[in-house]
Design a protein around this motif. Structure first.
Motif, PDB file in Angstrom:
ATOM      1  N   SER A 317      37.615  -3.896 -30.336  1.00 16.58           N
ATOM      2  CA  SER A 317      37.357  -4.957 -29.296  1.00 16.58           C
ATOM      3  C   SER A 317      38.149  -5.966 -29.459  1.00 16.58           C
ATOM      4  O   SER A 317      38.667  -6.301 -30.524  1.00 16.58           O
ATOM      5  N   THR A 318      38.299  -6.699 -28.437  1.00 16.75           N
ATOM      6  CA  THR A 318      38.881  -8.094 -28.601  1.00 16.75           C
ATOM      7  C   THR A 318      37.611  -9.019 -29.336  1.00 16.75           C
ATOM      8  O   THR A 318      36.689  -8.326 -29.554  1.00 16.75           O
ATOM      9  N   SER A 319      38.050 -10.302 -29.400  1.00 15.49           N
ATOM     10  CA  SER A 319      37.222 -11.055 -30.456  1.00 15.49           C
ATOM     11  C   SER A 319      35.509 -11.000 -29.887  1.00 15.49           C
ATOM     12  O   SER A 319      34.605 -11.141 -30.936  1.00 15.49           O
ATOM     13  N   SER A 320      35.077 -10.838 -28.752  1.00 18.63           N
ATOM     14  CA  SER A 320      33.790 -10.506 -28.638  1.00 18.63           C
ATOM     15  C   SER A 320      33.448  -9.762 -27.420  1.00 18.63           C
ATOM     16  O   SER A 320      34.258  -9.866 -26.266  1.00 18.63           O
ATOM     17  N   SER A 323      33.287 -11.853 -24.049  1.00 17.42           N
ATOM     18  CA  SER A 323      34.327 -12.483 -23.386  1.00 17.42           C
ATOM     19  C   SER A 323      35.407 -11.683 -22.985  1.00 17.42           C
ATOM     20  O   SER A 323      36.339 -11.836 -22.436  1.00 17.42           O
ATOM     21  N   SER A 324      35.232 -10.241 -23.425  1.00 17.81           N
ATOM     22  CA  SER A 324      36.290  -9.355 -23.574  1.00 17.81           C
ATOM     23  C   SER A 324      36.734  -9.192 -22.092  1.00 17.81           C
ATOM     24  O   SER A 324      37.689  -8.537 -21.682  1.00 17.81           O
ATOM     25  N   THR A 329      40.125 -17.737 -22.252  1.00 18.50           N
ATOM     26  CA  THR A 329      40.206 -17.697 -23.888  1.00 18.50           C
ATOM     27  C   THR A 329      39.323 -18.080 -24.471  1.00 18.50           C
ATOM     28  O   THR A 329      38.416 -18.783 -24.074  1.00 18.50           O
ATOM     29  N   SER A 330      38.769 -17.343 -25.650  1.00 25.53           N
ATOM     30  CA  SER A 330      37.662 -17.527 -26.442  1.00 25.53           C
ATOM     31  C   SER A 330      37.359 -18.840 -26.780  1.00 25.53           C
ATOM     32  O   SER A 330      38.261 -19.525 -27.355  1.00 25.53           O
ATOM     33  N   TYR A 342      49.423 -16.428 -31.296  1.00 21.77           N
ATOM     34  CA  TYR A 342      48.333 -15.468 -31.813  1.00 21.77           C
ATOM     35  C   TYR A 342      46.986 -15.442 -31.072  1.00 21.77           C
ATOM     36  O   TYR A 342      46.369 -14.236 -31.154  1.00 21.77           O
ATOM     37  N   ILE A 343      46.887 -16.279 -30.158  1.00 21.71           N
ATOM     38  CA  ILE A 343      45.472 -16.295 -29.483  1.00 21.71           C
ATOM     39  C   ILE A 343      45.266 -15.283 -28.577  1.00 21.71           C
ATOM     40  O   ILE A 343      44.057 -14.878 -28.412  1.00 21.71           O
TER      41      ILE A 343
END
Ligand SMILES: Cc1ncc(COP(=O)(O)O)c(C=O)c1O
Length: 377
Positions: A317-320, A323-324, A329-330, A342-343
């Motif tokens: 997954s993306t970071s969560s 939020s994906s 942006t997270s 990188y974000i």
């Protein structure tokens, strides 16, 4: 399928599914009913509560079964803030909390509380110097997550609680949704007041979890009605879910050491593998939880990699998970000041005690093939 998205949810253990069915078949009475069937069901519920209390080192009267992490966090934020507002209306939560804490805290702001957000460093760890500056005599609640769900950063709970105790009379709530079963946490180990656990992150059932308080703490109810769960959480208690929550907690805590060692070994292997790519940056700090490795591929969108992996039956997954599906942006990555290069390319790999060495080896092979095909823009 190779499932590496265990921070979003975990597979239900067969023995937990069996318990769910068995309790529904045998103990489906309302535990508040005064007939014997209700009484027996209530006894089962109370024994689940006692088992959890023993593991967490608190009293069974301080275990409130809820619908999961989100409800428990809301109950903690609203319920503790209201209970202890006589000490002051200043509340602190970290900038990288789960939305179920952050949004509740923001709501408190509109209700006459003053909420401030504790910053984190570039590794996602709470800045203790900043925490000390923010603490006041009238701070009545501090809520901090033990392990961050997006990057796996472990917060120094012991140092945080020491600092809170010596600078205020605030109660301390810990969101242990991502840490329970992966790191030791209970009321004896840390000087804390409230703890959130969600079942579906530890191979239990979705829609179940609990808020636990230490022996001397109290919380104001958020859901009013028939007065179940000692008046703190009204609504007919779902006994099968509560019993399964207790079982998931028992299994997770009994196998903690073994699982942690193995998960750590597998994620270390992943970190070592990912370090071999010159365009990949590891976002998770070195002091990360044993089950999460978050990284970013420079100038490549995370979704592109996720979709390419998915076509090969690899689930990441993306970071969560929360939020994906949103385009913003997270807040966690922003708080860590991750650079623009990188974000957008952030990917989270999260394993569980069911993840095998063979799956990790297959992931490495497929990931190498995928990354060689995808070009940065
Ligand atoms: C750190 C953290 N807190 C709270 C929650 C919410 O838990 P639940 O899904 O049980 O509502 C999550 C879920 O992702 C989480 O990761």
């Amino acid at each position: 399928m190779i499932y590496l998205d265990n921070s979003a949810t975990t597979k239900v253990l067969p023995e937990i599914m069996d318990t769910f069915i068995a309790v529904n078949e045998k103990y489906w009475a309302n535990p508040s009913s005064i007939h014997e069937f209700g009484h027996n069901t209530n006894e089962l519920l109370q024994s689940a509560r006692e088992q959890v209390a023993e593991i967490l080192h608190t009293s069974s009267s301080k275990i409130y079964f809820t619908s999961g992490g989100t409800e428990s966090n809301n109950l903690a934020i609203f319920g503790l803030a209201n209970k202890y507002k006589f000490r002051g209306k200043h509340i602190l939560v970290s900038k990288i909390e789960h939305p179920s804490v952050l949004e509740a805290a923001k709501q408190l702001n509109t209700l006459g509380f003053e909420v401030e957000f504790i910053p984190v460093d570039s590794k996602g760890i709470i800045d203790l110097v900043e925490l000390q500056k923010l603490l006041r005599k009238e701070t009545s609640l501090v809520s901090v997550m033990h392990v961050n769900n997006e990057i796996g950063a472990i917060q120094p709970i012991e140092a945080i609680s020491k600092m809170v105790r010596s600078n205020s009379k605030a109660v301390i709530h810990i969101d242990a949704v991502q840490s329970f079963g992966k790191l030791p946490i209970d009321f004896k180990r840390y000087d804390i007041d409230a703890l959130t656990i969600s079942s579906h992150k530890i191979h239990g059932l979705k829609g179940s979890g609990l808020l636990a308080l230490s022996k001397t703490r109290e919380v104001e109810p958020m859901i009013l009605g028939g007065g179940q769960e000692a008046g703190i959480r009204s609504g007919t208690t779902p006994v099968p879910l509560a019993v399964c929550t207790a079982k998931a907690i028992r299994i997770a805590s009994a196998s903690l050491e073994k699982n942690t060692t193995e998960m750590k070994r597998l994620t270390e292997e992943l970190v070592h593998f990912l370090r071999g790519f010159e365009n990949i940056k590891i976002i998770s700090p070195d002091t990360r939880a044993p089950h999460i490795v978050t990284f970013s591929v420079r100038k490549v969108k995370g979704e592109v990699i996720i979709n390419a992996l998915q076509k090969r039956n690899v689930i990441v997954s993306t970071s969560s998970a929360c939020s994906s599906r949103q385009t913003k942006t997270s807040h966690v990555l922003q708080a860590m000041h991750i650079s623009d290069d990188y974000i957008k390319g952030v990917i989270r790999l999260s394993i569980s005690s069911l993840t095998t060495e063979q799956e990790i080896d297959t992931f490495k092979k497929i990931f190498t093939e995928v990354i060689n095909v995808i070009k940065g823009d």
